[in-house]
Scaffold this motif. Structure first.
Motif, short mmCIF file in Angstrom:
data_model
loop_
_atom_site.label_atom_id
_atom_site.label_comp_id
_atom_site.label_asym_id
_atom_site.label_seq_id
_atom_site.Cartn_x
_atom_site.Cartn_y
_atom_site.Cartn_z
N HIS A 80 96.66 14.88 59.42
CA HIS A 80 98.23 15.63 59.81
C HIS A 80 98.72 17.35 60.42
CE1 HIS A 80 100.29 12.04 59.74
NE2 HIS A 80 100.21 11.41 58.96
N ASP A 81 97.92 18.51 59.70
CA ASP A 81 97.19 19.83 59.22
C ASP A 81 96.47 19.93 61.34
OD1 ASP A 81 98.16 20.10 57.00
OD2 ASP A 81 95.89 19.07 56.28
N PHE A 82 97.02 18.94 61.88
CA PHE A 82 96.67 19.53 63.18
C PHE A 82 97.72 19.20 63.90
CE2 PHE A 82 91.91 18.64 61.95
CZ PHE A 82 91.28 20.08 62.91
N ASN A 83 98.86 18.66 63.78
CA ASN A 83 99.51 18.40 64.04
C ASN A 83 100.76 19.39 64.65
OD1 ASN A 83 99.79 15.98 63.12
ND2 ASN A 83 101.67 15.12 62.02
N TYR A 84 100.21 20.75 64.36
CA TYR A 84 100.63 21.83 65.58
C TYR A 84 99.74 22.73 66.70
CZ TYR A 84 103.46 22.18 61.11
OH TYR A 84 104.20 21.92 59.64
N GLY A 85 98.90 21.96 67.11
CA GLY A 85 97.53 21.39 67.50
C GLY A 85 96.63 22.37 66.75
N ARG A 86 95.53 22.24 67.62
CA ARG A 86 94.28 23.48 66.74
C ARG A 86 94.66 24.52 66.93
NH1 ARG A 86 89.63 23.32 70.60
NH2 ARG A 86 88.88 24.96 70.31
N ASP A 107 83.70 22.57 67.88
CA ASP A 107 84.99 22.80 69.35
C ASP A 107 83.61 22.51 69.97
OD1 ASP A 107 82.88 24.67 69.55
OD2 ASP A 107 83.95 26.62 69.28
N GLU A 108 83.92 22.56 71.40
CA GLU A 108 83.83 22.43 72.86
C GLU A 108 82.01 23.46 73.28
OE1 GLU A 108 88.21 22.75 74.29
OE2 GLU A 108 86.75 23.68 72.22
N GLN A 109 81.95 24.40 72.65
CA GLN A 109 80.74 25.35 72.44
C GLN A 109 79.69 24.90 71.48
OE1 GLN A 109 84.12 27.15 72.45
NE2 GLN A 109 83.45 27.08 74.91
N GLY A 110 79.84 23.74 70.46
CA GLY A 110 79.59 23.14 69.94
C GLY A 110 79.34 23.79 68.66
N GLY A 148 89.24 18.72 72.57
CA GLY A 148 87.58 19.17 72.83
C GLY A 148 86.61 19.16 71.48
N LEU A 149 87.59 18.59 70.23
CA LEU A 149 87.09 18.79 68.80
C LEU A 149 86.77 17.67 68.79
CD1 LEU A 149 90.07 20.42 66.80
CD2 LEU A 149 88.20 21.44 68.30
N ARG A 150 85.08 17.79 67.92
CA ARG A 150 84.61 16.46 67.67
C ARG A 150 84.03 16.80 65.96
NH1 ARG A 150 80.06 19.04 69.90
NH2 ARG A 150 79.24 18.87 68.05
N PHE A 151 84.81 15.26 65.37
CA PHE A 151 84.92 15.56 64.15
C PHE A 151 83.23 14.37 63.30
CE2 PHE A 151 88.94 15.57 65.13
CZ PHE A 151 89.42 16.95 64.22
N GLU A 152 82.50 14.90 63.76
CA GLU A 152 81.29 14.47 63.13
C GLU A 152 81.15 13.59 61.66
OE1 GLU A 152 79.05 14.13 65.51
OE2 GLU A 152 79.21 15.81 66.71
N ASP A 153 79.83 12.92 61.88
CA ASP A 153 79.78 12.08 60.73
C ASP A 153 80.08 12.61 59.06
OD1 ASP A 153 77.51 10.45 59.00
OD2 ASP A 153 79.03 8.93 60.13
N PRO A 154 80.50 12.71 58.45
CA PRO A 154 80.92 12.99 57.11
C PRO A 154 79.87 12.13 56.23
CG PRO A 154 82.71 11.48 57.43
CD PRO A 154 81.82 11.30 58.38
N VAL A 155 79.06 12.22 56.29
CA VAL A 155 77.83 12.02 55.05
C VAL A 155 76.30 12.83 55.75
CG1 VAL A 155 75.55 10.30 54.28
CG2 VAL A 155 78.28 9.58 54.28
N LEU A 156 77.02 12.87 57.20
CA LEU A 156 74.91 14.06 57.37
C LEU A 156 75.38 15.07 57.10
CD1 LEU A 156 74.29 11.55 60.57
CD2 LEU A 156 72.96 11.81 58.63
N GLU A 157 76.98 15.70 57.10
CA GLU A 157 77.28 17.19 57.42
C GLU A 157 77.35 16.94 56.24
OE1 GLU A 157 78.09 18.82 60.38
OE2 GLU A 157 77.27 17.46 61.35
N SER A 158 77.43 16.47 55.20
CA SER A 158 77.79 16.41 53.96
C SER A 158 76.18 16.73 53.69
CB SER A 158 78.10 15.22 52.88
OG SER A 158 79.72 15.53 53.18
N GLN A 159 75.31 15.84 53.81
CA GLN A 159 73.53 16.69 53.75
C GLN A 159 73.22 18.00 54.04
OE1 GLN A 159 72.99 12.79 55.41
NE2 GLN A 159 72.23 11.50 53.49
#
Length: 469
Positions: A80-86, A107-110, A148-159
């Motif tokens: 919900h913190d994205f409700n005003y836009g990125r 983001d789009e550029q990685g 344009g946003l990607r939400f990557e795997d929580p486990v992999l990013e946490s590792q």
């Protein structure tokens, strides 16, 4: 010992409430008492800057002002913190005097959208805190807000984070500040308990999203997960001791309203609330459109028949979400709007609850059940009376309840009972409120802005409304 004080899913509910919520000005005063005796961390696990007019009118700035004053140490953004836009979230991150962190948003550029972690040194203990945001944001936010946003795997990013914090930053303690939750409806790989079970090296998971009250006794392996409910109903506090052997001794508790009733308010927070209220009163005088007719929100009317205000809201919900149909309840309408200029204040007054718009995937059969239920007391008044958009039907009052609705059409085509339709409704009905049980288990496909924001946006786009009675 470090006292880790944590909040989550505040949803902008910072106005005074005589019944359930923790008074934020008294919470701030309690916080100062704790700081005098203990070293502290103050963390927030997201869904904080949106939800109520007191914070949404300023697009989150009011909440950031209060968090700055309370000296938060870190926050992870929730869906919900994205409700005003990125872009607005990035602006708020600049205004914040504390880091807003998330390691799994790209983001789009990685590149990561936000800083992935922050470091704190407390009594000689180096603490690393990294953030993870739910991938459900893709389904629960408006597409344009996260384009344009990607939400990557929580486990992999946490590792990855644990590796960086241990090997490069040489921290003594690692805290995962996450907005993931433990709801069964959430994919297992996106839940906080899965993360805790899968990632070695984390000392504590501070969670949000599922609105659950979790104390540190909630263990996965040896990693405790804590979460402090929602809506300021309680505040979480963890007592954290890092032993010389490297092990952590952890216990936790909740602070409820009654625990701090006798404490005097923090006047600095009270002054911010007064200022925000004054600014909001000026802001809500903004004219959002013009109506040729009175918009009827009379209590008896909206509970016994469709009114132009109820239909206008349903059409707004359908338009903003791109849904096939919209259904909202008469009980959520609490006032009329006079013909002429329409102000934001009038809209907020007519829709005073903190409801927001939800989309769900619902079968044609359940849509008919919903209509039957909403009209089950007709012609007697009922808060469940349905105001609809994108759908037409007939009602035979002489037939038995549950068999009175017929000739149901959506977009000019006859409803198919087995077909799945995109329904826009409010979060109250989506969770089975007013006994709309048929919506409760339906798959949620999106989460949008508050009712007053959706209607204000729609009216602005229309320039004026000639809503019929």
């Amino acid at each position: 010992m470090i006292k880790i004080i944590h909040t989550n899913d505040i949803h902008g509910k910072i106005e005074k409430d005589e019944k359930t919520k923790v008074d934020i000005s008294k919470f701030s005063a309690k916080l100062e008492e704790i700081r005098k005796e203990h070293s502290t961390l103050l963390l927030d696990a997201g869904d904080t800057i949106h939800g109520q007019p007191i914070v949404s009118i300023s697009e989150g700035k009011a909440m950031i002002d209060i968090m700055n004053e309370m000296k938060y140490d870190a926050m992870v953004p929730g869906n919900h913190d994205f409700n005003y836009g990125r872009e607005r979230l990035l602006e708020l991150a600049e205004l914040a005097e504390f880091p807003i962190i998330s390691a799994n948003i790209y983001d789009e550029q990685g590149d990561r959208l936000l800083a992935p972690y922050t470091l704190k040194e407390i009594d000689g203990v180096k603490v690393g805190i990294f953030g993870i945001t739910t991938p459900e944001t893709v389904q629960k936010a408006r597409p344009e807000d996260i384009e344009g946003l990607r939400f990557e795997d929580p486990v992999l990013e946490s590792q990855k984070m644990v590796s960086i914090l241990k090997d490069q930053e040489r921290v003594d303690v690692i805290i995962a500040l996450v907005h993931l939750g433990i709801d069964k409806s959430t994919m297992p790989e996106h839940r906080s308990d899965t993360l805790a079970d899968s990632v070695e090296g984390i000392d504590l998971v501070v969670d949000g999203h599922s609105h659950t009250e979790l104390k540190a006794s909630r263990l996965i392996g040896e990693i405790p997960i804590v979460q402090a409910g929602d809506s300021m109903r309680c505040i979480g506090m963890v007592n954290f001791i890092k032993k010389a052997c490297g092990e952590a001794e952890i216990s936790s508790e909740f602070i409820y309203r009654e625990d701090i009733n006798g404490i005097k308010e923090d006047l600095s927070i009270s002054r911010i609330l007064i200022r925000v209220d004054e600014e909001n009163n000026r802001s809500t005088s903004e004219i959002v459109g013009i109506s040729k007719r009175d918009l009827n929100g009379d209590r008896f009317s909206v509970r016994t028949r469709e009114t132009n205000l109820g239909v206008l809201l349903a059409e707004a919900m359908k338009y903003i979400t791109g849904a096939d149909i919209a259904i909202t309840n008469g009980g959520g309408i609490r006032g009329s709007i006079n013909a002429g200029f329409i102000t934001r204040k009038e809209i907020v007054s007519a829709f005073p609850f903190d409801n927001y718009v939800i989309t769900k995937e619902v079968s044609g059969k359940d849509i008919v059940k919903a209509l039957e239920h909403g009209l089950s007391f007709y012609p007697e008044p009922s808060s469940a009376f349905p105001h609809v958009g994108g759908i037409s039907f007939k009602l035979d009052r002489l037939k038995a309840q549950g068999k009175r609705v017929y000739d149901v059409f959506i977009a000019g085509e006859r409803l198919e009972e087995r077909k799945l339709y995109k329904l826009a409704t409010n979060d109250f009905l989506a969770s089975g409120g007013d006994s709309y049980d048929m919506f409760k288990t339906a798959k949620m496909t999106g989460s949008y802005a508050s009712i007053d924001e959706v209607l204000s946006t729609y009216i602005k786009k229309q320039a004026y409304t000639g809503a019929r009675n």
